[in-house]
Write a protein that holds these residues in place. Structure first.
Motif, PDB file in Angstrom:
ATOM      1  N   ASP A  34       0.829  -1.222   0.000  1.00  0.00           N
ATOM      2  CA  ASP A  34       0.000   0.000   0.000  1.00  0.00           C
ATOM      3  C   ASP A  34       0.859   1.267   0.000  1.00  0.00           C
ATOM      4  OD1 ASP A  34       0.867  -0.534   2.574  1.00  0.00           O
ATOM      5  OD2 ASP A  34      -0.829   0.493   3.505  1.00  0.00           O
ATOM      6  N   ARG A  35       2.163   1.128   0.285  1.00  0.00           N
ATOM      7  CA  ARG A  35       3.037   2.304   0.271  1.00  0.00           C
ATOM      8  C   ARG A  35       3.678   2.531  -1.109  1.00  0.00           C
ATOM      9  NH1 ARG A  35       7.112   3.680   3.747  1.00  0.00           N
ATOM     10  NH2 ARG A  35       6.087   5.615   4.279  1.00  0.00           N
ATOM     11  N   LEU A  36       3.372   1.645  -2.063  1.00  0.00           N
ATOM     12  CA  LEU A  36       3.950   1.846  -3.399  1.00  0.00           C
ATOM     13  C   LEU A  36       3.358   3.096  -4.042  1.00  0.00           C
ATOM     14  CD1 LEU A  36       4.125  -1.818  -4.669  1.00  0.00           C
ATOM     15  CD2 LEU A  36       6.038  -0.216  -4.626  1.00  0.00           C
ATOM     16  N   HIS A  69      14.466  -3.601   2.678  1.00  0.00           N
ATOM     17  CA  HIS A  69      15.195  -3.723   3.953  1.00  0.00           C
ATOM     18  C   HIS A  69      14.338  -3.333   5.160  1.00  0.00           C
ATOM     19  CE1 HIS A  69      16.471   0.630   4.818  1.00  0.00           C
ATOM     20  NE2 HIS A  69      15.653   0.694   3.782  1.00  0.00           N
ATOM     21  N   HIS A  70      13.022  -3.253   4.971  1.00  0.00           N
ATOM     22  CA  HIS A  70      12.144  -2.988   6.121  1.00  0.00           C
ATOM     23  C   HIS A  70      11.641  -4.304   6.708  1.00  0.00           C
ATOM     24  CE1 HIS A  70      11.812   0.740   3.677  1.00  0.00           C
ATOM     25  NE2 HIS A  70      11.893   1.292   4.871  1.00  0.00           N
ATOM     26  N   VAL A  71      11.196  -4.244   7.950  1.00  0.00           N
ATOM     27  CA  VAL A  71      10.620  -5.436   8.579  1.00  0.00           C
ATOM     28  C   VAL A  71       9.433  -5.902   7.728  1.00  0.00           C
ATOM     29  CG1 VAL A  71       9.557  -6.322  10.680  1.00  0.00           C
ATOM     30  CG2 VAL A  71      11.300  -4.538  10.823  1.00  0.00           C
ATOM     31  N   VAL A  98       2.841  11.218  11.657  1.00  0.00           N
ATOM     32  CA  VAL A  98       3.842  11.275  12.720  1.00  0.00           C
ATOM     33  C   VAL A  98       5.132  10.645  12.225  1.00  0.00           C
ATOM     34  CG1 VAL A  98       4.254  10.832  15.158  1.00  0.00           C
ATOM     35  CG2 VAL A  98       1.913  10.747  14.262  1.00  0.00           C
ATOM     36  N   ARG A  99       6.216  11.347  12.395  1.00  0.00           N
ATOM     37  CA  ARG A  99       7.529  10.756  12.101  1.00  0.00           C
ATOM     38  C   ARG A  99       8.211  10.532  13.441  1.00  0.00           C
ATOM     39  NH1 ARG A  99      10.815  13.265   7.328  1.00  0.00           N
ATOM     40  NH2 ARG A  99      11.168  11.072   6.869  1.00  0.00           N
ATOM     41  N   LEU A 100       8.615   9.299  13.694  1.00  0.00           N
ATOM     42  CA  LEU A 100       9.228   8.950  14.981  1.00  0.00           C
ATOM     43  C   LEU A 100      10.690   8.571  14.752  1.00  0.00           C
ATOM     44  CD1 LEU A 100       6.241   7.311  14.674  1.00  0.00           C
ATOM     45  CD2 LEU A 100       6.639   7.045  17.107  1.00  0.00           C
ATOM     46  N   TYR A 142      -0.070   3.059  16.755  1.00  0.00           N
ATOM     47  CA  TYR A 142      -0.811   4.169  16.125  1.00  0.00           C
ATOM     48  C   TYR A 142      -0.931   3.966  14.607  1.00  0.00           C
ATOM     49  CZ  TYR A 142      -0.772   6.364  20.654  1.00  0.00           C
ATOM     50  OH  TYR A 142      -0.990   6.618  21.992  1.00  0.00           O
ATOM     51  N   GLY A 143      -1.120   2.708  14.232  1.00  0.00           N
ATOM     52  CA  GLY A 143      -1.455   2.393  12.840  1.00  0.00           C
ATOM     53  C   GLY A 143      -0.299   2.499  11.860  1.00  0.00           C
ATOM     54  N   GLY A 144       0.921   2.531  12.357  1.00  0.00           N
ATOM     55  CA  GLY A 144       2.062   2.663  11.455  1.00  0.00           C
ATOM     56  C   GLY A 144       3.055   1.540  11.637  1.00  0.00           C
ATOM     57  N   GLY A 145       4.319   1.831  11.470  1.00  0.00           N
ATOM     58  CA  GLY A 145       5.363   0.825  11.616  1.00  0.00           C
ATOM     59  C   GLY A 145       6.692   1.402  11.183  1.00  0.00           C
ATOM     60  N   GLY A 146       7.635   0.514  10.912  1.00  0.00           N
ATOM     61  CA  GLY A 146       8.931   0.990  10.432  1.00  0.00           C
ATOM     62  C   GLY A 146      10.087   0.283  11.097  1.00  0.00           C
ATOM     63  N   HIS A 147      11.209   0.938  11.115  1.00  0.00           N
ATOM     64  CA  HIS A 147      12.434   0.364  11.679  1.00  0.00           C
ATOM     65  C   HIS A 147      12.472   0.603  13.191  1.00  0.00           C
ATOM     66  CE1 HIS A 147      14.020   0.101   7.604  1.00  0.00           C
ATOM     67  NE2 HIS A 147      13.633   1.341   7.421  1.00  0.00           N
ATOM     68  N   GLU A 148      13.464  -0.022  13.843  1.00  0.00           N
ATOM     69  CA  GLU A 148      13.573   0.129  15.301  1.00  0.00           C
ATOM     70  C   GLU A 148      13.714   1.596  15.714  1.00  0.00           C
ATOM     71  OE1 GLU A 148      16.707  -2.354  16.733  1.00  0.00           O
ATOM     72  OE2 GLU A 148      15.433  -4.154  16.630  1.00  0.00           O
ATOM     73  N   CYS A 149      14.486   2.354  14.954  1.00  0.00           N
ATOM     74  CA  CYS A 149      14.777   3.737  15.351  1.00  0.00           C
ATOM     75  C   CYS A 149      14.252   4.782  14.367  1.00  0.00           C
ATOM     76  CB  CYS A 149      16.281   3.916  15.549  1.00  0.00           C
ATOM     77  SG  CYS A 149      16.933   2.935  16.907  1.00  0.00           S
ATOM     78  N   ALA A 150      13.471   4.370  13.386  1.00  0.00           N
ATOM     79  CA  ALA A 150      12.880   5.324  12.420  1.00  0.00           C
ATOM     80  C   ALA A 150      11.567   4.748  11.961  1.00  0.00           C
ATOM     81  CB  ALA A 150      13.803   5.531  11.224  1.00  0.00           C
ATOM     82  N   ALA A 151      10.480   5.372  12.377  1.00  0.00           N
ATOM     83  CA  ALA A 151       9.179   4.800  12.050  1.00  0.00           C
ATOM     84  C   ALA A 151       8.182   5.908  11.759  1.00  0.00           C
ATOM     85  CB  ALA A 151       8.697   3.922  13.203  1.00  0.00           C
ATOM     86  N   GLY A 152       7.003   5.518  11.312  1.00  0.00           N
ATOM     87  CA  GLY A 152       5.971   6.489  10.986  1.00  0.00           C
ATOM     88  C   GLY A 152       4.615   5.992  11.440  1.00  0.00           C
TER      89      GLY A 152
HETATM   90  P1  AMP Z   1       9.298   8.235   7.541  1.00  0.00           P
HETATM   91  O1  AMP Z   1       9.211   8.998   8.808  1.00  0.00           O
HETATM   92  O2  AMP Z   1       8.098   8.435   6.678  1.00  0.00           O
HETATM   93  O3  AMP Z   1      10.597   8.427   6.865  1.00  0.00           O
HETATM   94  O4  AMP Z   1       9.241   6.711   7.942  1.00  0.00           O
HETATM   95  C1  AMP Z   1      10.311   6.063   8.539  1.00  0.00           C
HETATM   96  C2  AMP Z   1      10.143   4.591   8.284  1.00  0.00           C
HETATM   97  O5  AMP Z   1       8.953   4.153   8.904  1.00  0.00           O
HETATM   98  C3  AMP Z   1       9.987   4.327   6.813  1.00  0.00           C
HETATM   99  O6  AMP Z   1      11.147   3.760   6.337  1.00  0.00           O
HETATM  100  C4  AMP Z   1       8.833   3.380   6.702  1.00  0.00           C
HETATM  101  O7  AMP Z   1       9.283   2.081   6.562  1.00  0.00           O
HETATM  102  C5  AMP Z   1       8.157   3.390   8.031  1.00  0.00           C
HETATM  103  N1  AMP Z   1       6.829   3.953   7.979  1.00  0.00           N
HETATM  104  C6  AMP Z   1       6.498   5.254   7.899  1.00  0.00           C
HETATM  105  N2  AMP Z   1       5.176   5.418   7.918  1.00  0.00           N
HETATM  106  C7  AMP Z   1       4.644   4.195   8.021  1.00  0.00           C
HETATM  107  C8  AMP Z   1       3.309   3.676   8.077  1.00  0.00           C
HETATM  108  N3  AMP Z   1       2.254   4.479   8.089  1.00  0.00           N
HETATM  109  N4  AMP Z   1       3.173   2.345   8.151  1.00  0.00           N
HETATM  110  C9  AMP Z   1       4.214   1.523   8.180  1.00  0.00           C
HETATM  111  N5  AMP Z   1       5.496   1.936   8.136  1.00  0.00           N
HETATM  112  C10 AMP Z   1       5.713   3.248   8.050  1.00  0.00           C
END
Ligand code: AMP
Length: 330
Positions: free
Chosen positions: A94-96, A112-114, A273-275, A289-299
């Motif tokens: 869905d992120r394509l 390279h994402h989970v 949200v950028r984490l 909160y409905g997102g995901g990502g890497h251990e230290c960089a997520a959204g």
């Molecule tokens: P970003 O802050 O958008 O650069 O996201 C950092 C990482 O988190 C990205 O590499 C994505 O893999 C992941 N990510 C960001 N937003 C989402 C989301 N809504 N759902 C799942 N993974 C996300």
């Protein structure tokens, strides 16, 4: 060289050989790794298989890495039916950015994402890698008798590794990352030009930075955060990319091991949200909160002021617990 996953890489190469048309795509809101990996991979394939049609097709682009000469091809739907679609650096389908991937005959995923929600007929995922670009270099070297890397491809791939590894600073940076980047550097890359493209900003941007420094807040237990409101975006005439990049202004505060940027969507109530974090893991928080990502960089995404505050409170609790139970953080 790492020859783990040789079989899967071989399957991907065989699949590429099987098709006359290859369409390459990546995630929306592309970063250096997304653009670098797709452009680098396309360049390698065009050079190695001159008779094949190789396209990079997406629906959005990045100003930040525009110097990599992004491909802005638009293809008719019919072109997909007998094509192989290679999705790079995109954890979930869905992120394509290019939604037409569903029309392709087969899909290969390189990422390279989970791998939470797998997709693709062939999927090669290594989530310990610094970047998708690192995987593309590994791929090219695994089949070095058949795949030709050019200086242009090396420039794209180096840029992606450098940006996604935080300039070789994040813990995802391994000896292998350095070896593969070293291989690329040997093509005679002009580092000063690459880094100038990445770092130089207009004078006005520094005034904006000063403003952001005045607006950011830090919670009791060291979570730095900022809300990039619709009004701010309008006042400073920020593109979505510029608003999103504000996260990087929060990354160097002592004692702040988690930092968050909330980017209000100008068109609806959603807040992206950028984490980001050092030492402590925050992708579970993003998932809540409905997102995901890497251990230290997520959204993630929140939908109200209350939910936004809950996320900050949760992050603060994670920071508090981490600091209470660990040493060595700064
Ligand atoms: P970003 O802050 O958008 O650069 O996201 C950092 C990482 O988190 C990205 O590499 C994505 O893999 C992941 N990510 C960001 N937003 C989402 C989301 N809504 N759902 C799942 N993974 C996300």
């Amino acid at each position: 060289m790492d020859n783990k996953n040789f079989e899967i890489k071989k399957q991907i190469l065989d699949k590429i050989k099987e098709y006359d048309r290859i369409i390459i795509g990546r995630h929306f809101r592309p970063d250096g790794d997304a653009v670098g990996s797709t452009m680098g991979f396309a360049t390698i394939l065009r050079e190695s298989f001159p008779k094949k049609e190789v396209f990079v097709v997406n629906e959005d682009y990045s100003d930040y890495v525009a110097f990599l000469d992004d491909d802005k091809t638009v293809l008719a739907d019919e072109a997909y039916a007998d094509a192989l679609f290679v999705a790079i650096d995109t954890g979930t389908s869905d992120r394509l950015s290019n939604k037409k991937y569903v029309l392709a005959k087969e899909i290969v995923k390189i990422d390279h994402h989970v791998d939470n929600i797998p997709y693709g007929d062939i999927s090669w995922v290594e989530d310990r890698r610094s970047s998708a670009c690192e995987m593309i270099v590994d791929f090219a070297l695994t089949f070095k008798d058949e795949l030709k890397v050019t200086k242009r491809a090396a420039e794209c791939l180096f840029t992606g590794i450098a940006t996604d590894s935080g300039r070789f600073r994040f813990s995802s940076t391994s000896g292998e990352t350095m070896r593969l980047a070293g291989y690329l550097l040997d093509f005679g890359l002009d580092l000063e030009t690459i880094y100038s493209n990445l770092y130089l900003e207009e004078f006005d941007y520094f005034k904006f930075q000063a403003y952001i420094f005045g607006q950011m807040k830090v919670t009791e237990n060291g979570v730095a955060y900022i809300v990039v409101t619709r009004e701010m975006q309008k006042e400073w005439n920020l593109s979505n990319e510029e608003a999103s990049n504000v996260i990087s202004l929060l990354n160097s505060i002592k004692g702040s091991i988690i930092w968050l940027a909330f980017i209000e969507n100008p068109f609806d109530e959603e807040v992206r949200v950028r984490l980001r974090s050092r030492f402590v893991t925050i992708n579970k928080l993003a998932e809540k909160y409905g997102g995901g990502g890497h251990e230290c960089a997520a959204g993630a995404t929140v939908h109200s002021a209350e939910e936004l505050q809950c996320l900050i409170d949760d992050a603060d609790a994670i920071s508090r617990d981490y600091k209470a139970n660990n040493t060595g953080w700064m």
